[in-house]
Design a protein around this motif. Structure first.
Motif, short mmCIF file in Angstrom:
data_model
loop_
_atom_site.label_atom_id
_atom_site.label_comp_id
_atom_site.label_asym_id
_atom_site.label_seq_id
_atom_site.Cartn_x
_atom_site.Cartn_y
_atom_site.Cartn_z
N GLU A 12 0.81 -1.23 0.00
CA GLU A 12 0.00 0.00 0.00
C GLU A 12 0.85 1.28 0.00
OE1 GLU A 12 -3.74 -1.99 2.52
OE2 GLU A 12 -2.36 -0.61 3.52
N LEU A 13 2.16 1.11 0.16
CA LEU A 13 3.04 2.28 0.21
C LEU A 13 3.68 2.52 -1.15
CD1 LEU A 13 4.95 1.60 3.55
CD2 LEU A 13 3.06 3.20 3.19
N THR A 14 3.75 3.78 -1.52
CA THR A 14 4.49 4.16 -2.73
C THR A 14 5.29 5.42 -2.42
OG1 THR A 14 2.59 5.44 -3.51
CG2 THR A 14 2.85 3.22 -4.43
N LEU A 15 6.18 5.74 -3.32
CA LEU A 15 6.91 6.99 -3.20
C LEU A 15 6.56 7.88 -4.38
CD1 LEU A 15 10.49 5.82 -2.14
CD2 LEU A 15 8.88 7.16 -0.77
N HIS A 16 6.31 9.13 -4.09
CA HIS A 16 6.20 10.14 -5.13
C HIS A 16 7.48 10.98 -5.08
CE1 HIS A 16 1.59 10.14 -5.98
NE2 HIS A 16 2.12 8.94 -6.01
N TYR A 17 7.74 11.67 -6.19
CA TYR A 17 8.95 12.47 -6.25
C TYR A 17 8.62 13.88 -6.73
CZ TYR A 17 11.36 8.06 -5.66
OH TYR A 17 11.80 6.86 -5.15
N GLN A 18 9.21 14.86 -6.05
CA GLN A 18 9.02 16.25 -6.46
C GLN A 18 10.38 16.85 -6.84
OE1 GLN A 18 7.78 19.25 -3.55
NE2 GLN A 18 6.50 20.22 -5.11
N PRO A 19 10.45 17.49 -8.03
CA PRO A 19 11.73 18.06 -8.44
C PRO A 19 12.13 19.28 -7.62
CG PRO A 19 10.04 18.57 -10.06
CD PRO A 19 9.42 17.65 -9.05
N VAL A 20 13.43 19.41 -7.39
CA VAL A 20 14.04 20.62 -6.83
C VAL A 20 14.74 21.28 -8.02
CG1 VAL A 20 15.78 21.53 -5.25
CG2 VAL A 20 14.40 19.54 -4.58
N ILE A 21 14.37 22.54 -8.30
CA ILE A 21 14.84 23.21 -9.52
C ILE A 21 16.08 24.07 -9.25
CG2 ILE A 21 14.13 24.73 -11.42
CD1 ILE A 21 12.50 22.04 -11.03
N ASP A 22 17.03 24.00 -10.16
CA ASP A 22 18.17 24.92 -10.14
C ASP A 22 17.69 26.19 -10.85
OD1 ASP A 22 20.43 26.40 -10.97
OD2 ASP A 22 21.68 24.61 -10.87
N LEU A 23 17.52 27.27 -10.09
CA LEU A 23 16.90 28.47 -10.66
C LEU A 23 17.77 29.15 -11.72
CD1 LEU A 23 15.22 30.08 -7.50
CD2 LEU A 23 14.06 29.02 -9.46
N ALA A 24 19.10 28.95 -11.65
CA ALA A 24 19.98 29.59 -12.63
C ALA A 24 19.90 28.91 -13.99
CB ALA A 24 21.41 29.60 -12.11
N THR A 25 19.77 27.58 -13.99
CA THR A 25 19.80 26.85 -15.27
C THR A 25 18.43 26.32 -15.69
OG1 THR A 25 20.23 24.76 -14.14
CG2 THR A 25 22.16 26.07 -14.78
N GLY A 26 17.49 26.27 -14.75
CA GLY A 26 16.18 25.72 -15.05
C GLY A 26 16.16 24.21 -15.12
N THR A 27 17.24 23.57 -14.71
CA THR A 27 17.28 22.10 -14.74
C THR A 27 16.86 21.52 -13.39
OG1 THR A 27 19.61 22.16 -14.14
CG2 THR A 27 19.09 22.02 -16.50
N THR A 28 16.59 20.22 -13.38
CA THR A 28 16.23 19.55 -12.13
C THR A 28 17.51 19.20 -11.38
OG1 THR A 28 14.20 18.69 -13.09
CG2 THR A 28 14.99 17.60 -11.10
N HIS A 29 17.62 19.75 -10.19
CA HIS A 29 18.82 19.57 -9.36
C HIS A 29 18.71 18.29 -8.54
CE1 HIS A 29 21.91 20.52 -6.36
NE2 HIS A 29 21.01 20.43 -5.41
N ALA A 30 17.52 18.03 -8.01
CA ALA A 30 17.32 16.87 -7.14
C ALA A 30 15.86 16.44 -7.20
CB ALA A 30 17.70 17.22 -5.70
N LEU A 31 15.59 15.25 -6.68
CA LEU A 31 14.22 14.76 -6.56
C LEU A 31 13.98 14.37 -5.12
CD1 LEU A 31 14.63 12.95 -9.87
CD2 LEU A 31 12.71 14.51 -9.45
#
Ligand code: C2E
Ligand code: MG
Ligand code: MG
Ligand code: MG
Length: 287
Positions: free
Chosen positions: A39-58
């Motif tokens: 019954e357990l799952t993991l969701h992931y939310q991106p952490v954004i690098d504001l200078a490059t607009g890329t995903t820094h972490a999840l």
């Protein structure tokens, strides 16, 4: 006061408290079997690098949906898991699953993984070994892992325990794992903890940067600016939580905030959605 209302034991609790207690007990029973029932799952939310607009972490966020029922929010079941000790099992499952999920993302996109850790987990002397062993088995380098802790989890600990946790965190850091202080700014002694806790990253709670009225609210701007400067002058990385509007993102970029997270960029999503999300970066267009 219960005695004043009668001799019956059922009046020992106020009806609402009694209902809450029963609810708690029912949830605790359900939670005991949640993992084995799948019954357990993991969701992931991106952490954004504001200078490059890329995903820094999840950031990995636990989700519990009982087979016969609606999803239970983590703010409800995590405290129950902590009070019953079930968090040891759930936390271990979450960490292992998150490392399994995030290893290919790291290898293909260079993203880090950030995982919430409860105080109980840190009180386990075997914790550093378990983490390093799991990383090694999945070939995820320690520098790709961030562990999020809150200062509130330290409030209930004795000075000796706090010292032990501090040593444990330092040990993890010498291996390259980064420590983030989550919900920064919501506690009573945030600044005091900053002097003693070995941390690399401050996660600024959204209550700090959410303007009461508009994004250019002068006080919000002043607070945001001050906290970003504090973090930078201590040599810490910063992640601003709960960014919901383009105005907020614009202000953060203007103030030079390194990283941000929030519904504006993406809500937490199931693991299978992450590959597509990583291919739709950069995120400049939303800011
Ligand atoms: P947190 O670690 O501070 O996570 C941020 C929470 O804010 C998440 O709620 C996330 O969905 C939500 N959020 C993200 N962006 C926005 C936004 O723009 N606006 C608003 N209003 N909210 C936003 P969630 O997933 O319900 O998790 C709540 C808390 O439960 C987490 O707070 C964390 O303390 C705890 N938690 C979740 N998963 C775990 C876990 O695996 N282990 C432990 N120990 N705690 C966990
Ligand atoms: Mg967190
Ligand atoms: Mg937080
Ligand atoms: Mg929180």
């Amino acid at each position: 006061t219960a005695k004043a209302h009668g001799k019956n034991h059922t009046t020992l609790f106020h009806p609402d408290l009694r209902t809450a207690h029963l609810h708690h007990t029912t949830l605790a029973t359900g939670l005991r079997h949640a993992r084995t029932r799948g019954e357990l799952t993991l969701h992931y939310q991106p952490v954004i690098d504001l200078a490059t607009g890329t995903t820094h972490a999840l950031e990995a966020l636990l989700r519990w949906t009982p087979t016969a029922g609606r999803p239970i929010p983590p703010d409800v079941f995590i405290p129950i898991a902590e009070n019953t000790g079930l968090i040891t099992d759930l936390g271990h499952w979450a960490l292992t699953q998150a490392i399994t999920d995030a290893t290919p993302w790291h290898h293909h996109h260079g993203t880090a993984l950030t995982v919430n850790i409860s105080g109980r987990q840190l009180r386990d002397p075997a914790f550093p070994h378990t983490v390093l062993d799991t990383l090694a088995r999945h070939h995820l380098p320690p520098h790709a892992l961030i562990l999020e802790i809150t200062e509130s989890m330290l409030l209930a600990t004795t000075p000796t325990e706090t010292q032990r946790i501090t040593t444990l965190l330092s040990d993890l850091r010498t291996h390259g794992i980064r420590i983030a202080l989550d919900d920064f700014g919501t506690g009573y002694s945030s600044l005091a903890y900053l002097r003693t806790l070995p941390v690399d990253i401050l996660k600024i709670d959204r209550s700090f940067t959410t303007p009461p009225t508009a994004a250019d609210h002068p006080q919000t701007r002043a607070f945001t600016k001050a906290i970003l400067e504090l973090s930078a002058s201590l040599g810490l990385d910063t992640i601003v939580e709960g960014v919901e509007t383009p105005d907020q993102a614009a202000l953060l970029r203007q103030l030079g905030a390194p990283h941000a997270q929030g519904y504006l960029f993406s809500p937490p999503v199931p693991a299978p959605h992450i590959d597509e999300l990583l291919h739709t970066t950069p995120w400049q267009h939303v800011a």
